[in-house]
Design an enzyme around this catalytic site. Structure first.
Site, PDB file in Angstrom:
ATOM      1  N   ASP A   1     -85.430 -32.887 -22.024  1.00  0.00           N
ATOM      2  CA  ASP A   1     -84.983 -31.842 -22.634  1.00  0.00           C
ATOM      3  C   ASP A   1     -83.425 -32.101 -22.392  1.00  0.00           C
ATOM      4  O   ASP A   1     -82.674 -32.314 -21.087  1.00  0.00           O
ATOM      5  CB  ASP A   1     -85.079 -30.537 -20.965  1.00  0.00           C
ATOM      6  CG  ASP A   1     -84.285 -29.524 -21.602  1.00  0.00           C
ATOM      7  OD1 ASP A   1     -83.197 -29.377 -22.440  1.00  0.00           O
ATOM      8  OD2 ASP A   1     -84.473 -28.490 -20.943  1.00  0.00           O
TER       9      ASP A   1
ATOM     10  N   LYS B   1     -74.971 -25.389 -26.085  1.00  0.00           N
ATOM     11  CA  LYS B   1     -73.891 -26.375 -25.353  1.00  0.00           C
ATOM     12  C   LYS B   1     -73.191 -27.185 -26.040  1.00  0.00           C
ATOM     13  O   LYS B   1     -71.912 -27.147 -25.942  1.00  0.00           O
ATOM     14  CB  LYS B   1     -74.744 -27.144 -24.430  1.00  0.00           C
ATOM     15  CG  LYS B   1     -74.982 -26.258 -23.022  1.00  0.00           C
ATOM     16  CD  LYS B   1     -76.311 -25.525 -22.983  1.00  0.00           C
ATOM     17  CE  LYS B   1     -76.660 -24.612 -21.950  1.00  0.00           C
ATOM     18  NZ  LYS B   1     -78.252 -24.493 -21.717  1.00  0.00           N
TER      19      LYS B   1
ATOM     20  N   TRP C   1     -83.809 -26.373 -14.107  1.00  0.00           N
ATOM     21  CA  TRP C   1     -84.390 -26.485 -15.639  1.00  0.00           C
ATOM     22  C   TRP C   1     -85.751 -27.202 -15.493  1.00  0.00           C
ATOM     23  O   TRP C   1     -86.714 -26.806 -16.503  1.00  0.00           O
ATOM     24  CB  TRP C   1     -83.405 -26.974 -16.788  1.00  0.00           C
ATOM     25  CG  TRP C   1     -82.451 -25.853 -16.934  1.00  0.00           C
ATOM     26  CD1 TRP C   1     -81.123 -25.928 -16.599  1.00  0.00           C
ATOM     27  CD2 TRP C   1     -82.801 -24.469 -17.602  1.00  0.00           C
ATOM     28  NE1 TRP C   1     -80.269 -24.725 -17.093  1.00  0.00           N
ATOM     29  CE2 TRP C   1     -81.310 -23.848 -17.552  1.00  0.00           C
ATOM     30  CE3 TRP C   1     -83.821 -23.806 -17.859  1.00  0.00           C
ATOM     31  CZ2 TRP C   1     -81.195 -22.463 -17.892  1.00  0.00           C
ATOM     32  CZ3 TRP C   1     -83.553 -22.368 -18.408  1.00  0.00           C
ATOM     33  CH2 TRP C   1     -82.510 -21.937 -18.426  1.00  0.00           C
TER      34      TRP C   1
HETATM   35  C1  LIG Z   1     -79.372 -24.038 -21.236  1.00  0.00           C
HETATM   36  C2  LIG Z   1     -80.445 -24.819 -21.012  1.00  0.00           C
HETATM   37  C3  LIG Z   1     -81.922 -24.373 -21.277  1.00  0.00           C
HETATM   38  C4  LIG Z   1     -82.185 -23.145 -21.739  1.00  0.00           C
HETATM   39  O1  LIG Z   1     -81.730 -22.925 -22.887  1.00  0.00           O
HETATM   40  P1  LIG Z   1     -82.195 -21.430 -23.727  1.00  0.00           P
HETATM   41  O2  LIG Z   1     -81.837 -21.923 -25.164  1.00  0.00           O
HETATM   42  O3  LIG Z   1     -81.444 -20.408 -23.380  1.00  0.00           O
HETATM   43  O4  LIG Z   1     -83.839 -21.358 -23.643  1.00  0.00           O
HETATM   44  C5  LIG Z   1     -83.000 -25.269 -20.895  1.00  0.00           C
HETATM   45  N1  LIG Z   1     -82.627 -26.546 -20.355  1.00  0.00           N
HETATM   46  C6  LIG Z   1     -81.448 -26.921 -20.212  1.00  0.00           C
HETATM   47  C7  LIG Z   1     -81.072 -28.211 -19.441  1.00  0.00           C
HETATM   48  C8  LIG Z   1     -80.156 -26.131 -20.276  1.00  0.00           C
HETATM   49  O5  LIG Z   1     -78.943 -26.538 -20.114  1.00  0.00           O
END
Ligand SMILES: *Cc1c(COP(=O)(O)O)cnc(C)c1O
Length: 366
Positions: free
Chosen positions: A176, A200, A107
């Protein structure tokens, strides 16, 4: 099948992930008729007093759970986490058109690739040398020349959780936190921006949550290029209603936040998360069939990848697990192997069931 005969299932999906069963039951009971309004939240004007009060409650609960200081804005946006990979550089490139990234895996790299369309991307550190299994090497970088530093404290796919200490640095830190938000206590004031996709630890996919320090809501070098709905100042000025917000996703997030408060808040859920992760890693380390080779100090509490020494056993494991109601344990398509995602909503019983199943499987295959 009658309801009472249905097998109990535990969903280990990495995202969209399971939501607390109490939340799902409340949503079901309010689905057709929200609090005597006669309609569903899904059918309700976003400008109605009912929805206004849902939105206010959602923000208030999140502020309370994360102890977000007054000097931060909470924005409800769309496009999950990935659209923030674009929004962050567009909004924060206020001076240098240069951003630093700590590269800790999948990511981080996605965020870097997107940012590189708008700004110069500088790696301030990387764990690529260890295939993202150990602490990143940190390079000599002048933070004065960066608009911000981007980190990914929990790499959802690699199963690596890394909270680097940068101390007082000259640029804001952007994190993030898609897969770790609300899973542990953090000090929001250490960050310029925290963002997360909802699917999540918060609610349904599509919603993105952005927590941004007021002082960063200034004009950027790229202002003219920012799509209106990605402009933090526009979203903030319109109280997250620059267009129709994802109302039902916000409603569910409000329920999840309420549930988390009932659980005793973030500090309490953190203790449960520590316990769940310890139990699961201990079972993996005890096993003769499977392993996890991430540096022990960096093992994620949320996403637990594991691999079979004899890869031939994996498909039988996944199939039998599914038959036992232990769902979605296969690893990310880029990594193979297996992965158990154990976010806030996963009860301890789910982890216990998985561990029992792992032992049973081992006994019949060694
Ligand atoms: C799941 C995830 C993403 C992507 O999320 P989307 O909502 O599908 O864009 C980005 N960064 C991390 C750390 C993630 O776990």
């Amino acid at each position: 099948m009658a309801e009472t005969q249905q097998q109990q299932t535990f969903n280990f999906c990495s995202g969209p992930a399971m939501l607390p069963s109490e939340v799902m039951a409340t949503a079901q009971s309010e689905f057709l008729n929200f609090q005597k309004s006669g309609i569903s939240v899904m059918e309700m004007s976003h400008r109605s007093p009912e929805f206004q009060s849902i939105l206010e409650s959602t923000e208030k609960r999140l502020r309370n759970l994360m102890q977000i200081p007054e000097s931060y804005r909470v924005l409800f946006m769309q496009g999950g986490a990935s659209l923030q990979f674009s929004a962050v550089p567009l909004n924060l490139a206020s001076q240098h058109l240069r951003a630093g990234f700590l590269n800790t895996g999948y990511w981080s790299q996605k965020a870097m690739t997107e940012a590189a369309k708008y700004v110069d991307v500088i790696e301030v550190g990387s764990s690529e040398g260890s295939r993202f299994k150990s602490l990143p090497d940190v390079f000599d970088v002048d933070f004065n020349e960066l608009d911000y530093l981007h980190i990914t404290p929990n790499e959802t796919i690699g199963g690596v959780e890394c909270w680097p200490e940068f101390g007082e640095i000259a640029c804001p830190i952007v994190a993030d936190m898609s897969s770790c938000i609300l899973s542990r206590s953090i000090d929001v004031s250490q960050f310029g921006v925290i963002y997360a996709g909802a699917q999540k630890n918060i609610g349904p996919a599509g919603l993105g949550i952005v927590i941004v320090k007021d002082e960063l809501l200034v004009s950027s070098e790229l202002d003219d290029d920012i799509p209106r709905l990605l402009n933090y100042r526009t979203v903030a000025k319109n109280d997250s209603m620059a267009n129709t917000p994802p109302t039902y996703a916000i409603y569910l997030a409000n329920l999840v936040f309420g549930w988390l408060q009932e659980q005793g808040g973030v500090a309490e859920i953190e203790q449960k998360n520590i316990k769940k992760a310890e139990m699961l890693y201990a079972a993996i380390d005890d096993s003769r069939l499977i392993y996890n080779d991430i540096d022990i100090s960096l093992r994620s509490r949320m996403n637990v990848p594991f691999f079979f020494h004899d890869e031939n056993l994996q498909s039988a494991f996944l199939e039998e697990a599914q038959n036992q109601g232990l769902l979605n344990l296969s690893g990310h398509r880029s990594q193979g192997g297996c992965r158990a995602s154990i976010y806030n909503a996963m009860p301890i019983e789910g982890v216990q069931s998985l561990i029992e199943f792992m032992k049973k499987f081992e006994n019949s295959h060694v």
